[in-house]
Motif scaffolding. Structure first.
Motif, mmCIF file in Angstrom:
data_model
loop_
_atom_site.group_PDB
_atom_site.id
_atom_site.type_symbol
_atom_site.label_atom_id
_atom_site.label_comp_id
_atom_site.label_asym_id
_atom_site.label_seq_id
_atom_site.Cartn_x
_atom_site.Cartn_y
_atom_site.Cartn_z
ATOM 1 N N PRO A 1 -24.885 -58.771 29.201
ATOM 2 C CA PRO A 1 -26.237 -58.938 29.737
ATOM 3 C C PRO A 1 -26.461 -60.353 30.274
ATOM 4 N N ARG A 2 -27.461 -60.495 31.119
ATOM 5 C CA ARG A 2 -27.761 -61.788 31.744
ATOM 6 C C ARG A 2 -27.988 -62.877 30.698
ATOM 7 N N GLY A 3 -27.402 -64.056 30.979
ATOM 8 C CA GLY A 3 -27.643 -65.209 30.120
ATOM 9 C C GLY A 3 -27.045 -65.095 28.727
ATOM 10 N N THR A 4 -25.881 -64.464 28.655
ATOM 11 C CA THR A 4 -25.252 -64.250 27.351
ATOM 12 C C THR A 4 -24.145 -65.262 27.117
ATOM 13 N N LEU B 1 -21.744 -77.223 24.370
ATOM 14 C CA LEU B 1 -21.571 -76.017 25.186
ATOM 15 C C LEU B 1 -22.756 -75.075 24.992
ATOM 16 N N LYS B 2 -23.142 -74.914 23.754
ATOM 17 C CA LYS B 2 -24.245 -73.999 23.454
ATOM 18 C C LYS B 2 -25.544 -74.514 24.093
ATOM 19 N N ARG B 3 -25.757 -75.828 23.995
ATOM 20 C CA ARG B 3 -26.957 -76.434 24.570
ATOM 21 C C ARG B 3 -26.991 -76.214 26.084
ATOM 22 N N LEU B 4 -25.834 -76.485 26.728
ATOM 23 C CA LEU B 4 -25.754 -76.319 28.180
ATOM 24 C C LEU B 4 -26.037 -74.882 28.589
ATOM 25 N N GLN B 5 -25.441 -73.958 27.836
ATOM 26 C CA GLN B 5 -25.622 -72.552 28.179
ATOM 27 C C GLN B 5 -27.092 -72.169 28.060
ATOM 28 N N ARG B 6 -27.735 -72.656 27.021
ATOM 29 C CA ARG B 6 -29.153 -72.335 26.835
ATOM 30 C C ARG B 6 -29.982 -72.930 27.961
ATOM 31 N N GLU B 7 -29.681 -74.184 28.301
ATOM 32 C CA GLU B 7 -30.482 -74.852 29.332
ATOM 33 C C GLU B 7 -30.289 -74.233 30.707
ATOM 34 N N LEU B 8 -29.030 -73.879 31.020
ATOM 35 C CA LEU B 8 -28.758 -73.332 32.348
ATOM 36 C C LEU B 8 -29.156 -71.867 32.456
ATOM 37 N N GLY B 9 -29.172 -71.189 31.329
ATOM 38 C CA GLY B 9 -29.571 -69.783 31.323
ATOM 39 C C GLY B 9 -28.585 -68.856 32.000
ATOM 40 N N ILE B 10 -27.346 -69.314 32.234
ATOM 41 C CA ILE B 10 -26.329 -68.447 32.832
ATOM 42 C C ILE B 10 -25.422 -67.906 31.722
ATOM 43 N N SER B 11 -24.583 -66.961 32.080
ATOM 44 C CA SER B 11 -23.655 -66.433 31.085
ATOM 45 C C SER B 11 -22.424 -67.317 30.986
#
Lengths: 342, 274
Positions: A40-43, A189-199
């Protein structure tokens, strides 16, 4: 778009990546066998498994660095099977970072924009922004050889993100780092993923990494997906003995022709006759005692399943300490035992 | 203590090494010294005075040999060989990164020309040209003959270079949107550049002093090594030593210029770092 009768149309619109019957063969060997996966999106998705399980081949097929032998890969609603990497909206971070040794950090990061024909000043300005995002702006003029492993990784991350990918693919991103740095980068990595909202699709052989990072853990073995789901589900309800063993912290106990898994930290050591009638138990001689600080790891050699392990809180253990060779039994609550397939 | 440590083997090896150095540089030194022979001096020691007379003589038209023409030809030929060698070796090195049908056979075919006696290569090419009714010349048959010598070296250097080449650099370039050509010009070539410069230098210097392969293939006009060889039979004055000194100095100059420019490039790259 609204839900169709089958509920399918709406599902495809919120998926970042979908693998449909994807297979990868090298000559006569099948590296990836007919796998299906919906992200799903943003996973934050972790592909987890031992080496040779097909996780890297899967990642490389999504990236477009490996041909698909069979099946389809859909990224953001588009079948990308025959598209080159650049047309897929993905970006890959390589295991050894693969920074260009002849370019400094700014030009490494700006490379993707240079290939898209962005003028020098504009692309360098953008590259500096991304370097700032990974806290590497101070090192903009350095060559990769002058950076530590962790710094190289940050630059590689910035380089992959400059093309604004919909999906970031990471091949064992933390395995080259020392344990301390690994922890720091994991949070990053987790922070970046959350901020960017991409998978993010992150390949790893470390179950700890997968549990810490992933929204969706995909456990692979021998080219197939053994189990996929949220980390708690994978850890608490492993579907197979392989998953239970690979995730660690479980006892796989054979019984009645089947098997079940029970978490080692939910097991207790009891004197030879267990008082709780509802509990399962298995007996044997204490074969190992390891003090791990907050818990004591007690191993009991059993006739039926080999060594089983209980993680006993230290105060409980030392209230009634055991000695090696002593007879004891491992007990657990019936609700903690989950059947697994062997 | 020191005397204990330096056993017999040290002195044996040291004198062996000294002999090697003497053997390598002794003749060059002798020629350099004799080239400064006085105007009345001969081809051998002792020195009759000390002058640059023979260097003057070299540039006057009373020479038996054709120094100016041969060095021009040699330089042009060396340049041609250098360029062709770089282009072919780099392209070949790229091709050999993957196995293709007949790749092993092709590799041995190329390397074989290092083993075949050079004079036979020369003779063969010369014969072939005359059979085909073509006139051998330094820019055609000799050019080809020299390439049979330089390309195997160039290719082997490229193999060594690509052995250390990380394939994921190329994949990263592709991932970031570079097509095959731009990934070559923007990533591969800059990374392998030191090796390519090495191949260029190799090609140039192997061609510039190449003798046996050129001997039967140069046709009517001599290259410099052939001219020097011819002159040893005819010239009886130290002018030939002056020629030797001058060409040696030139070779050294080429190498020094190449090394210095590489060092400058490296320093400039380093200077860009803040």
């Amino acid at each position: 778009m609204t839900t169709t009768a089958a509920g399918r149309a709406i599902v495809t619109t919120v998926l970042d990546v979908e693998l449909i019957s994807v297979t990868k063969r090298y000559g006569n060997t099948t590296a990836v066998s007919d796998i299906n996966l919906r992200i799903p999106r943003g996973t934050y998705c972790c592909l987890l498994g031992p080496s040779g399980c097909g996780k890297t081949s899967t990642l490389r097929m999504i990236a477009g660095h490996e041909d698909i032998s069979d099946g389809d890969i859909i990224i953001a609603g588009q079948n990308v099977g025959n598209l080159p990497p650049v047309k897929r909206g993905t970006a890959m971070m390589f295991q050894n970072y693969a920074l260009f040794p002849h370019l400094n950090c700014v030009d490494n990061v700006a490379f993707g924009l240079k290939m898209r024909g962005v003028a020098k000043d504009a692309r360098r300005a953008e590259a500096r922004k991304l370097l700032a995002m990974v806290e590497m702006e101070k090192y903009a003029a350095r060559l990769p050889a002058q950076l530590s492993g962790g710094q190289q990784q940050r630059v590689a991350l910035a380089r992959a993100l400059i093309t604004r990918p919909k999906v970031l693919l990471l091949d064992e991103p933390l395995s080259a780092l020392d344990p301390f740095l690994r922890g720091t980068m994991r949070e990053e990595l987790k922070r970046l993923q959350r901020e960017l909202g991409i998978s993010f699709i992150h390949v790893t052989h470390s179950q700890e990494e997968a549990l810490a990072l992933a929204d969706l853990v995909v456990v692979m073995d021998h080219g197939i997906i053994v189990q996929s789901g949220p980390p708690q589900e994978i850890f608490n309800r492993p579907a197979t003995a392989f998953v239970a063993r690979f995730m660690g912290g479980h006892n796989v106990i054979r019984a009645d022709g089947g098997a079940f898994a029970v978490r080692a930290d939910r097991c207790r050591i009891a004197s030879p006759s267990p008082s709780d009638g509802h509990a399962g138990s298995i007996g044997g001689a204490v074969s190992s005692i390891e003090y791990l600080g907050t818990v004591v790891k007690v191993g009991i050699a059993t006739a039926a399943t080999g060594e089983v392990v209980a993680l006993v809180p230290d105060d409980q253990f030392f209230a009634a300490p055991l000695a090696l060779g002593e007879t004891a039994s491992l007990t657990w609550a019936a609700t903690d035992a989950h059947p697994v397939t062997l | 203590m020191n005397r204990d440590r330096r056993g017999k083997s040290f002195y044996i090896l040291a004198s062996l090494f000294a002999a090697f150095v003497l053997f390598l540089y002794g003749p060059i030194a002798t020629i350099v010294i004799l080239s400064f022979q006085g105007p009345d001096g001969g081809l051998t020691f002792p020195m009759h005075g000390f002058s640059v007379h023979w260097f003057h003589a070299l540039f006057q038209q009373q020479m038996v040999g054709d120094f100016g023409g041969s060095i021009t030809r040699s330089l042009i030929l060396a340049f041609m060989v250098m360029v062709a060698n770089v282009v072919i070796s780099v392209a070949g090195g790229m091709a050999f990164r993957r196995r293709f049908a007949g790749s092993t056979f092709l590799f041995y075919l190329v390397i074989a020309s290092l083993i075949v006696p050079s004079i036979l290569v020369s003779l063969g090419i010369g014969l072939l040209f005359s059979q085909l009714g073509l006139n051998p010349a330094w820019w055609s048959s000799a050019f080809g003959a020299q390439l049979t010598w330089t390309i195997p070296f160039g290719l082997l250097i490229m193999f060594a270079v690509f052995n250390r080449f990380n394939k994921s650099w190329e994949e990263a370039a592709r991932d970031l949107g570079a097509g095959p050509w731009r990934s070559f010009t923007n990533v591969i070539l800059p990374i392998i550049l030191p090796g390519v410069v090495g191949i260029a230098l190799f090609g140039f210097s192997l061609s510039y002093d190449e003798f046996p392969r050129t001997m039967m293939t140069a046709g009517d006009s001599n290259t410099l090594p052939l001219e020097i060889f011819a002159m040893t039979a005819n010239v009886t004055t130290p002018v030939i030593y002056a020629l030797g000194t001058l060409t040696t100095a030139f070779s050294a100059l080429v190498i020094i210029v190449a090394m210095t420019s590489m060092a400058i490039i490296r320093r400039r790259r380093a200077a860009k770092l803040g």
